[in-house]
Structure formats: C-alpha cells, structure tokens
Design a protein around this motif. Structure first.
Motif, PDB file in Angstrom:
ATOM      1  N   UNK A 248     -98.099  32.783   5.842  1.00  0.00           N
ATOM      2  CA  UNK A 248     -97.508  32.094   4.907  1.00  0.00           C
ATOM      3  C   UNK A 248     -95.966  32.540   4.583  1.00  0.00           C
ATOM      4  N   UNK A 249     -95.151  31.752   4.376  1.00  0.00           N
ATOM      5  CA  UNK A 249     -93.832  32.165   3.685  1.00  0.00           C
ATOM      6  C   UNK A 249     -93.518  31.250   2.644  1.00  0.00           C
ATOM      7  N   UNK A 250     -93.142  31.920   1.585  1.00  0.00           N
ATOM      8  CA  UNK A 250     -92.338  31.198   0.529  1.00  0.00           C
ATOM      9  C   UNK A 250     -91.168  30.690   0.709  1.00  0.00           C
ATOM     10  N   UNK A 251     -90.712  29.579   0.332  1.00  0.00           N
ATOM     11  CA  UNK A 251     -89.322  29.089   0.437  1.00  0.00           C
ATOM     12  C   UNK A 251     -88.911  28.292  -0.824  1.00  0.00           C
ATOM     13  N   UNK A 252     -87.800  28.162  -0.941  1.00  0.00           N
ATOM     14  CA  UNK A 252     -87.181  27.656  -2.203  1.00  0.00           C
ATOM     15  C   UNK A 252     -86.996  25.781  -2.089  1.00  0.00           C
ATOM     16  N   UNK A 253     -86.847  25.305  -3.166  1.00  0.00           N
ATOM     17  CA  UNK A 253     -86.777  23.937  -3.088  1.00  0.00           C
ATOM     18  C   UNK A 253     -85.704  23.360  -2.025  1.00  0.00           C
ATOM     19  N   UNK A 255     -84.688  24.921   0.683  1.00  0.00           N
ATOM     20  CA  UNK A 255     -85.054  24.817   2.130  1.00  0.00           C
ATOM     21  C   UNK A 255     -86.094  24.044   2.329  1.00  0.00           C
ATOM     22  N   UNK A 256     -86.928  23.591   1.348  1.00  0.00           N
ATOM     23  CA  UNK A 256     -88.097  22.381   1.853  1.00  0.00           C
ATOM     24  C   UNK A 256     -87.464  21.223   1.928  1.00  0.00           C
ATOM     25  N   UNK A 257     -86.238  20.882   1.124  1.00  0.00           N
ATOM     26  CA  UNK A 257     -85.755  19.512   1.238  1.00  0.00           C
ATOM     27  C   UNK A 257     -85.105  19.652   2.783  1.00  0.00           C
ATOM     28  N   UNK A 264     -82.876  22.255  11.234  1.00  0.00           N
ATOM     29  CA  UNK A 264     -83.559  23.673  11.664  1.00  0.00           C
ATOM     30  C   UNK A 264     -82.919  24.657  10.757  1.00  0.00           C
ATOM     31  N   UNK A 265     -83.612  25.860  10.235  1.00  0.00           N
ATOM     32  CA  UNK A 265     -83.345  26.354   9.112  1.00  0.00           C
ATOM     33  C   UNK A 265     -83.787  28.044   9.351  1.00  0.00           C
ATOM     34  N   UNK A 266     -82.855  28.816   8.721  1.00  0.00           N
ATOM     35  CA  UNK A 266     -83.270  30.461   8.905  1.00  0.00           C
ATOM     36  C   UNK A 266     -84.295  30.277   7.710  1.00  0.00           C
ATOM     37  N   UNK A 277     -96.098  29.013  10.920  1.00  0.00           N
ATOM     38  CA  UNK A 277     -96.253  29.741   9.469  1.00  0.00           C
ATOM     39  C   UNK A 277     -96.539  28.428   8.436  1.00  0.00           C
ATOM     40  N   UNK A 278     -97.055  28.673   7.629  1.00  0.00           N
ATOM     41  CA  UNK A 278     -97.325  27.622   6.434  1.00  0.00           C
ATOM     42  C   UNK A 278     -96.037  27.992   5.335  1.00  0.00           C
ATOM     43  N   UNK A 279     -95.306  26.863   5.186  1.00  0.00           N
ATOM     44  CA  UNK A 279     -94.264  26.993   4.569  1.00  0.00           C
ATOM     45  C   UNK A 279     -94.559  26.545   2.905  1.00  0.00           C
ATOM     46  N   UNK A 280     -94.292  27.192   2.034  1.00  0.00           N
ATOM     47  CA  UNK A 280     -94.994  27.240   0.668  1.00  0.00           C
ATOM     48  C   UNK A 280     -94.009  27.264  -0.390  1.00  0.00           C
ATOM     49  N   UNK A 281     -93.571  26.351  -1.242  1.00  0.00           N
ATOM     50  CA  UNK A 281     -92.629  26.261  -2.289  1.00  0.00           C
ATOM     51  C   UNK A 281     -93.296  25.860  -3.651  1.00  0.00           C
ATOM     52  N   UNK A 282     -93.296  26.513  -4.575  1.00  0.00           N
ATOM     53  CA  UNK A 282     -93.766  26.646  -5.921  1.00  0.00           C
ATOM     54  C   UNK A 282     -95.306  26.453  -5.740  1.00  0.00           C
ATOM     55  N   UNK A 283     -95.812  27.112  -4.801  1.00  0.00           N
ATOM     56  CA  UNK A 283     -97.383  27.155  -4.644  1.00  0.00           C
ATOM     57  C   UNK A 283     -97.887  25.966  -3.952  1.00  0.00           C
ATOM     58  N   UNK A 284     -96.994  25.038  -3.709  1.00  0.00           N
ATOM     59  CA  UNK A 284     -97.397  23.873  -2.724  1.00  0.00           C
ATOM     60  C   UNK A 284     -97.054  23.810  -1.246  1.00  0.00           C
TER      61      UNK A 284
END
Length: 310
Positions: A248-253, A255-257, A264-266, A277-284
């Motif tokens: 899992x990797x944590x991303x910000x809003x 990056x989620x958008x 395609x994003x770094x 990977x599971x992309x998670x933002x704010x625990x979701x």
C-alpha cells in the motif's frame, strides 16, 4: 470515473457450513445486507467448509486479487475407494483389492504424499468448474458427455500428515495442505490413491486461509430462516482489505484526483518493482495502481472523482 458507492461496501469473511454451495452463501448474504452486489472469491464445494471471502459493493473489485492468492486447507483423504467427484459428494464406485490395501504401509503413504508436494502436474477433477469451450466441466459431465481435462502446473508448498487410521476397508489420512490457486485437493487425494494402487477420495475438506485472510476471523453465516433476525457484522473496509492483499502507498487528494482522471503520475514511496499497489488517501482506498515506465496509472478505481474535487 468511478461512480459513488451506494449500499454496503467492503469484504466479508464467512465460515461456510457444509451442505450449501458458494452461490447459496452469496444469496444468503444478499438478504443479510440488503444488497444485490455480492460476489465470492474461490468456490467451495457443498461438502467443504471454511473460509469464503465475499465482496460487497465496490469490494467485488478486489475479488480478482483474492482469487489469485495461495490457499490452505485441512482434509481427510480416504484410501481404498474412489468416487466420480473425487470427494464425498458422490458415492464410491471403485474399490481397492483388500490384499493390496492391507499391504500399504504408513511409509508408503508418506512417500506418495511427498510425490504430490512441490511443483505438480495436476489434472483437475472432471466434476469441477474448469471451463471447456465456454462450459463448466461439471455441466458437461451432468449432461452425460465425456470430459478430458489437460494437466496444469500447480504448487503444493506444504503437505503434512497428521494422523493415519486403518480399517479393513480403508485408510483415512488427516492432512493439511498449502497450495497455489487452481490446486484441487480432491485431485491430490485421487492421485495419491492411484499412485498407491488403491484409489482415493476426500471425505472432509476445510479451507483455513486465503492469502492473508484466516477462517479464524470469519463470521458464521445465519441459517436461511434467521437471516433477517441476525445483525450483519461490520465489513472489512476497502483500504484495509487491499492493503492486506498487496503493498500500500499513501497519496494526497491531488494525486487521488489525478489518478481518477486517468493521468499517469509519479507516486513518492511506491515501489515500481511490484506489480501493483493499493493507493490510499485519508485512510480510504482510491484504487489499485500499476507502474508504467516510472509512473503510476490507476487500474481499478474504487473511489469517486467527486470525492476529490477542489
């Protein structure tokens, strides 16, 4: 763009009782949670008990990753007879010569089990869900057609014997098996019996693990006539479920958008050597992302773009 989720969403671990199909378990869960969108990962035969992973709502999108996970079982192999289905869901139709069965030693059984351990070429049971020209093998068998399935490579990483019990008519062997997806434990029983010249089938099968999920954490499915009386348990949320299945990797809003817009994003901290990977933002969970030439692209979205608008 993923539509906003409606109704219950997540994963549910069920300890399937014997005597019902996986489809029955799905139908009962639909009533339990009041939703049509329910699927399962990995069929259990009616005779079998144990872990069934269900996806509800957006959770159905994670099931493909559950199906591909390795699995663990406990089982009882009966040597001395075989059945058309290679398990106790059908009656024995072939029996070993009593003298040949009596000559089988515990050491012989251990050696036969060892030969079914590691990388194995296995022919699935004829009464199975393997498809032939778009139809399931068991449907063809029930229609009276001859079924010939091809051998395929499976991996049995652990095959332990816990007890061996003898009678005049059979030898029962309690085992535990860790194996790759696509392995038929009843085919292991069949092949051990053939190897020893005494036939074999399963009399008990219980799935104890699928990937990171254990039957010890599973819920009991209510009886059909009590589904409306039992409050449904809380589901495993998508973020927790996906993070158990893959890195899992944590991303910000922002990056989620961008990901949900198809860009395609770094992603800082994401390991590009992994498949996904599971992309998670704010625990979701935003979705499952895959690497593309140093960047990341969403492969399966589970969040709505509306949730991440400025």
């Amino acid at each position: 763009m993923t539509k906003p989720a409606s109704g219950p969403t997540g994963l549910l671990l069920i300890d399937k009782p014997g005597g019902i199909t996986s489809h029955d378990a799905v139908a009962r869960t639909r009533r339990w949670y009041g939703t049509r969108k329910v699927g399962h990962a990995g069929t259990l035969d009616p005779m079998a008990t144990g872990l069934l992973v269900l996806g509800l709502g957006q959770g159905t999108k994670l099931l493909t990753y559950v199906v591909g996970a390795d699995k663990a079982y406990t089982a009882t192999v009966r040597l001395g007879s075989s059945t058309p289905s290679d398990d106790a869901d059908s009656s024995p139709d072939r029996f070993a010569d009593p003298a040949v069965l009596a000559a089988v030693t515990e050491a012989d059984v251990k050696e036969a089990v060892a030969r079914q351990t590691g990388s194995v070429q296995q022919v699935p049971s004829a009464v199975s869900a393997v498809k032939i020209a778009g139809r399931k093998a068991y449907e063809l068998v029930r229609a009276g057609e001859e079924v010939e399935l091809k051998a395929r490579s499976v991996t049995v990483s652990r095959f332990d014997i816990h007890d061996v019990r003898r009678s005049e008519s059979h030898i029962d062997v309690d085992v535990s098996v860790d194996c790759s997806t696509g392995t038929y434990v009843r085919a292991l029983a069949r092949d051990i019996g053939e190897d020893l010249g005494v036939y074999g089938h399963l009399t008990a099968l219980r799935r104890t693990r699928i990937g990171p999920f254990s039957v010890e954490d599973a819920h009991r499915l209510p009886d059909r006539d009590r589904v409306d009386e039992v409050p449904p348990p809380q589901l495993i949320d998508l973020g927790s479920g996906a993070s158990a299945l893959m890195p899992a990797v944590t991303i910000d809003a922002a990056a989620a958008r961008g990901l949900l817009q198809g860009r395609f994003l770094p992603i800082a901290g994401a390991d590009s050597s992994v498949e996904r990977c599971a992309a998670v933002a704010d625990g979701r969970l935003v979705g499952i992302v895959e690497p593309r030439q140093g960047l990341w692209k969403i492969a399966v979205g589970t969040a709505s773009l509306d949730e991440y608008k400025r």
